[in-house]
Design an enzyme around this catalytic site. Sequence first.
Site, short mmCIF file in Angstrom:
data_model
loop_
_atom_site.label_atom_id
_atom_site.label_comp_id
_atom_site.label_asym_id
_atom_site.label_seq_id
_atom_site.Cartn_x
_atom_site.Cartn_y
_atom_site.Cartn_z
N LYS A 22 -2.05 1.68 5.80
CA LYS A 22 -2.42 2.45 4.60
C LYS A 22 -2.03 1.68 3.34
O LYS A 22 -2.83 1.55 2.40
CB LYS A 22 -1.69 3.81 4.62
N ASN A 23 -0.81 1.15 3.33
CA ASN A 23 -0.32 0.52 2.10
C ASN A 23 -0.94 -0.84 1.83
O ASN A 23 -0.76 -1.41 0.76
CB ASN A 23 1.22 0.44 2.14
N ARG A 94 0.17 7.81 -5.53
CA ARG A 94 0.65 6.86 -6.51
C ARG A 94 -0.26 5.63 -6.62
O ARG A 94 -0.46 5.07 -7.70
CB ARG A 94 2.05 6.42 -6.10
N CYS A 118 4.72 10.56 -3.29
CA CYS A 118 5.98 11.10 -2.76
C CYS A 118 7.05 11.06 -3.84
O CYS A 118 7.17 10.07 -4.57
CB CYS A 118 6.46 10.26 -1.58
N ARG A 126 8.46 8.41 -10.30
CA ARG A 126 8.05 7.09 -9.80
C ARG A 126 7.46 6.35 -11.01
O ARG A 126 6.28 6.42 -11.28
CB ARG A 126 7.00 7.22 -8.69
N SER A 169 8.78 -5.16 -7.30
CA SER A 169 7.97 -3.96 -7.04
C SER A 169 6.72 -4.34 -6.26
O SER A 169 5.97 -5.24 -6.67
CB SER A 169 7.58 -3.32 -8.39
N ASP A 312 10.97 2.59 3.93
CA ASP A 312 10.08 3.58 4.57
C ASP A 312 10.51 3.90 6.00
O ASP A 312 10.09 4.92 6.55
CB ASP A 312 8.63 3.08 4.58
N ILE A 334 16.38 1.20 -2.59
CA ILE A 334 15.10 1.14 -3.29
C ILE A 334 14.82 2.44 -4.04
O ILE A 334 14.48 2.41 -5.22
CB ILE A 334 13.93 0.85 -2.30
N ARG A 404 -1.11 12.32 5.01
CA ARG A 404 -1.42 11.32 3.98
C ARG A 404 -1.33 9.90 4.53
O ARG A 404 -1.99 8.99 4.03
CB ARG A 404 -0.43 11.44 2.80
C1 EPZ Z 1 5.27 0.90 -2.19
O1 EPZ Z 1 5.51 1.82 -3.25
C2 EPZ Z 1 4.84 1.74 -1.01
N1 EPZ Z 1 3.64 2.49 -1.39
C3 EPZ Z 1 5.94 2.69 -0.62
O2 EPZ Z 1 5.55 3.37 0.56
C4 EPZ Z 1 7.21 1.90 -0.31
O3 EPZ Z 1 8.27 2.79 -0.05
C5 EPZ Z 1 7.57 1.02 -1.51
O4 EPZ Z 1 6.45 0.18 -1.86
C6 EPZ Z 1 8.77 0.11 -1.24
O5 EPZ Z 1 8.51 -0.72 -0.15
C7 EPZ Z 1 2.45 1.90 -1.33
O6 EPZ Z 1 2.31 0.75 -1.00
C8 EPZ Z 1 1.26 2.72 -1.69
P1 EPZ Z 1 7.86 -0.24 -5.63
P2 EPZ Z 1 5.67 1.29 -4.74
O7 EPZ Z 1 7.11 -0.39 -6.89
O8 EPZ Z 1 4.83 0.11 -4.92
C9 EPZ Z 1 10.96 0.86 -9.09
C10 EPZ Z 1 5.08 5.24 1.89
O9 EPZ Z 1 5.80 6.09 2.44
N2 EPZ Z 1 9.85 0.73 -10.04
O10 EPZ Z 1 8.08 -1.45 -4.79
O11 EPZ Z 1 5.47 2.46 -5.61
C11 EPZ Z 1 10.76 2.05 -8.16
O12 EPZ Z 1 11.13 3.26 -8.76
C12 EPZ Z 1 5.35 4.80 0.47
O13 EPZ Z 1 4.08 4.75 2.43
C13 EPZ Z 1 10.10 0.85 -11.39
O14 EPZ Z 1 11.24 1.05 -11.83
O15 EPZ Z 1 7.20 0.90 -4.74
C14 EPZ Z 1 11.61 1.66 -6.97
O16 EPZ Z 1 12.94 1.99 -7.23
C15 EPZ Z 1 6.39 5.59 -0.19
N3 EPZ Z 1 9.05 0.73 -12.26
C16 EPZ Z 1 11.45 0.15 -6.94
O17 EPZ Z 1 10.98 -0.24 -8.22
C17 EPZ Z 1 7.79 0.47 -11.82
O18 EPZ Z 1 6.89 0.36 -12.66
C18 EPZ Z 1 10.46 -0.37 -5.90
O19 EPZ Z 1 9.27 0.41 -5.95
C19 EPZ Z 1 7.55 0.35 -10.45
C20 EPZ Z 1 8.60 0.47 -9.57
#
Ligand code: EPZ
Length: 424
Positions: A22-23, A94, A118, A126, A169, A312, A334, A404
């Site tokens: 999915k991701n 998201r 989520c 988020r 990220s 995850d 994270i 989802r």
């Molecule tokens: C991706 O989310 C995945 N979602 C998430 O999977 C996964 O948990 C996450 O990466 C971490 O591996 C998808 O790919 C659709 P991040 P993402 O940006 O990209 C902070 C699932 O269950 N951050 O790597 O949203 C954030 O708050 C989902 O399938 C900022 O501060 O995660 C977090 O603490 C849930 N500002 C950290 O970075 C931003 O603009 C990492 O988040 C963006 C992120």
Amino acid sequence: MDKFVIKGPSILKGQVLISGSKNSALPILASTLLFDKPVVIQNLPRVRDIDTMLNLLKSLGSKIEFFNNKKKVRITKTKKQKYFASYSLLKTMRAGILVLGPLVSKYQKSIVSFPGGCVLNGNSGRPINLHLSALQKLGMKYKIKKGGYIYAKSNGKLKGKTLKFQTISVGASQHLIMSSILSNGKTTLHNVATEPEVVDLINFLNSAGANIKWVGKRICQIIGVNSLKETNYTVMGDRIEAGTFCVAATLNKGNLLIKGFDPSLIKTELDLLKKTGAKIKTVEDTIHIKGPQKITKIKHLVTKEYSGFPTDLAPIFMVLLCKASGRSSITENIFQSRFMHAMELQRLGAKILIKKNKAVIEGNTNFIGAEVMSSDLRASAALILAGVSAKGTTVVSRIYHCDRGYESIEKKLNKVGASIRRLN
Ligand code: EPZ
């Protein structure tokens, strides 16, 4: 709202076929907005987030044709291109934000709602600040207006720049990579996420003629091209689903052949499962895993960016550690709200103490069936696995979270010996 009624405990035996990731599929689908030519994408998982993304693309004017039971799509640009991504489509997912950059990059304008998804980060939600500030550096201008809409535009093409993400990220890395490929000149991104889903996106874009390469461990260089050509791409298998089934086997004295996935992508997780006593053999795209009679504890599990242990899978491993011999802990680095399911696991008999970002899990729990509620996607999978190993009946509500991101989880588990009924 659907519920799962689970009768346990069950010993799991048989074969499981892992679905497409999915991701990985979500950013790949969003990036089809950059194409003039048709794109074929295969191995799409049949999950709700993918339907939502396809509906979003449709609302933006893309023509979507389905094949092979909706696991394959052809996406074609039409003359009815639109630039507005509505709240109603983005509120549950998201990844919807990933259409912003491609629209601005290709058409120099877009209006996109703030996304949902989520709730994993407590009061801070988020955030998308990293996405917006990095796109701004490439020349995107934006204002946030009434209703939580981002009005964005650029004067001409985006411009290649060197920039560094303050935090690693996954989403922001994917967003900037896809938004840079049609820009003028060279973009160099530092502190890029190296998750397999980022690599899969790069492979997809390069298959269509993009010029993206790694020039350092976390440094990605993108040389702008004028257009992308037709491509036919197969999405990688879902590593979180693969990890979930590996835990299911370990937890339930199982004996599973898990197919359709490259085991080297979850080496960290498989090494940990070996430590808990699982016997694991991997051959090409197959994992053969046998659960132990007694599960050994993992003293201290820490979530980290790839190739560390993935956030995850933390809720799923928590279930395993509840049944392990002795005390274990999980430190979450994270997201702030990764442990919302811990309270629900306690209804099934778990003994878990949460202190800030650390969960201390007392082992030796014999789960007893109860009514529980899922709070997010991975939490729902954790509760389902606990239900499969619990004595008696467990009812998991709010399983729309699960739908989802897991394709037919109940059918896949039932096929290998679980007893799960969906109640509408
Ligand atoms: C991706 O989310 C995945 N979602 C998430 O999977 C996964 O948990 C996450 O990466 C971490 O591996 C998808 O790919 C659709 P991040 P993402 O940006 O990209 C902070 C699932 O269950 N951050 O790597 O949203 C954030 O708050 C989902 O399938 C900022 O501060 O995660 C977090 O603490 C849930 N500002 C950290 O970075 C931003 O603009 C990492 O988040 C963006 C992120």
